[in-house]
Design a protein around this motif. Sequence first.
Motif, PDB file in Angstrom:
ATOM      1  N   ALA A 123      10.622  -0.150   0.482  1.00  0.00           N
ATOM      2  CA  ALA A 123      11.769   0.574  -0.088  1.00  0.00           C
ATOM      3  C   ALA A 123      12.630  -0.341  -0.950  1.00  0.00           C
ATOM      4  N   PHE A 124      12.834  -1.580  -0.521  1.00  0.00           N
ATOM      5  CA  PHE A 124      13.619  -2.510  -1.331  1.00  0.00           C
ATOM      6  C   PHE A 124      12.894  -2.835  -2.636  1.00  0.00           C
ATOM      7  N   TRP A 125      11.600  -3.101  -2.577  1.00  0.00           N
ATOM      8  CA  TRP A 125      10.853  -3.365  -3.810  1.00  0.00           C
ATOM      9  C   TRP A 125      10.970  -2.177  -4.769  1.00  0.00           C
ATOM     10  N   GLN A 185       4.700   6.917   1.622  1.00  0.00           N
ATOM     11  CA  GLN A 185       5.122   6.311   0.360  1.00  0.00           C
ATOM     12  C   GLN A 185       6.535   5.759   0.447  1.00  0.00           C
ATOM     13  N   ALA A 186       6.763   4.669  -0.268  1.00  0.00           N
ATOM     14  CA  ALA A 186       8.068   4.009  -0.297  1.00  0.00           C
ATOM     15  C   ALA A 186       9.149   4.965  -0.766  1.00  0.00           C
ATOM     16  N   ALA A 187      10.319   4.859  -0.141  1.00  0.00           N
ATOM     17  CA  ALA A 187      11.451   5.721  -0.467  1.00  0.00           C
ATOM     18  C   ALA A 187      12.526   4.936  -1.192  1.00  0.00           C
ATOM     19  N   GLU A 247      23.864  -0.956   2.717  1.00  0.00           N
ATOM     20  CA  GLU A 247      24.066  -0.307   4.009  1.00  0.00           C
ATOM     21  C   GLU A 247      22.747  -0.209   4.777  1.00  0.00           C
ATOM     22  N   ALA A 248      21.634  -0.047   4.054  1.00  0.00           N
ATOM     23  CA  ALA A 248      20.329   0.064   4.713  1.00  0.00           C
ATOM     24  C   ALA A 248      19.989  -1.207   5.484  1.00  0.00           C
ATOM     25  N   LEU A 276       0.807  -1.220   0.000  1.00  0.00           N
ATOM     26  CA  LEU A 276       0.000   0.000   0.000  1.00  0.00           C
ATOM     27  C   LEU A 276       0.837   1.266   0.000  1.00  0.00           C
ATOM     28  N   THR A 277       2.141   1.151   0.175  1.00  0.00           N
ATOM     29  CA  THR A 277       3.012   2.330   0.189  1.00  0.00           C
ATOM     30  C   THR A 277       3.670   2.596  -1.163  1.00  0.00           C
ATOM     31  N   LEU A 278       3.462   1.724  -2.136  1.00  0.00           N
ATOM     32  CA  LEU A 278       4.170   1.834  -3.414  1.00  0.00           C
ATOM     33  C   LEU A 278       3.611   2.970  -4.275  1.00  0.00           C
ATOM     34  N   PRO A 279       4.451   3.534  -5.150  1.00  0.00           N
ATOM     35  CA  PRO A 279       3.991   4.629  -6.010  1.00  0.00           C
ATOM     36  C   PRO A 279       3.014   4.148  -7.067  1.00  0.00           C
TER      37      PRO A 279
END
Length: 326
Positions: free
Chosen positions: A278-280, A194-196, A203-204, A38-41
């Motif tokens: 974020a990874f996706w 929203q995904a970043a 590193e993340a 649900l956070t994807l652009p």
Amino acid sequence: MRATVILFSVCCLLLLPAAPTYAWGFFSHRLINRLAVLTLPREMIGFYKANIDYLTENATRPDSRRTVVPGEAARHFLDVDVYGDSALTKNGLPRNFADAVARYGEDSLMRHGIVPWQVAQMKGQLTAAFREHNTDRILHLSADLGHYVADACVPLHTTRNYNGQFTGQRGIHGLWESRLPELLSTDYDLMVGQAAYLDRPTEAIWQAVAASHAAVDSVLRFEREQTLLFAADRKYSYEERGGQTIRTYSRDFARAYHRQLNGQVERRMRQAVRLVAAFWYTCWVDAGQPDLDKLPRTPSAKEQERLAQEAARQQAPTLYVPGHED
């Protein structure tokens, strides 16, 4: 208010009989993957929402493989404390897996877990799947990657004392990552925006492991403190699950522990949702932002067959797996 209603609805959907607890637990892994969608652009969410049930249902598949696939168990954790205080510093554990193998040997690494290296490897695999416009691979890898990223956000997946077995606290694993979310997540705020894009994805994931490991002391200490306040017949209770009566932590003990943790489980779940998405998203961007609307909207019959075969293999005799096996 709307976010609370959405989360309550999702939680009700996911509250099924409990599976064996390895990481966030059956319920939480599914919730994390589902909310990450649900956070994807806009350019991604249509494809991912069309497959949200696949990504939800298969979020626990890596746990199901743990005792039937050699090498699987090591992908879920990292015993940071085995390597000393400098393990997570710049000069500590090598970020490159080949360098780590050269320094410690592959057998040792597998014994003490490889979750951050596993995530870094799968980041490359998912990016390649997007470049190839391969729907089955995108879905398969997204579901699995979500699982491993979420595992890295669990404090007890960063220590040899993963289930309190060295401190007389056996069972704390399931208490922290399954019992508390199942009882209390409808009160959590898990809407993370929203995904970043991750400029440095490797590193993340190492930072996620470091943040998880920093919380280990409080996870263990607060449980010990609450145990001093609860007689055994108040700390534990019996509940019906899946037609069986099981002994579990009482609701009163779980809530008292939750209050002393002061939102820790909620914070780590929020981080898991945020980082999975974020990874996706980063994989998609690094693949050149392919048009997902042109891809098949559902997994192929071949992928469905592969899942069925994998499920059948899970009925095979289990393997002994070193590490975080209970």
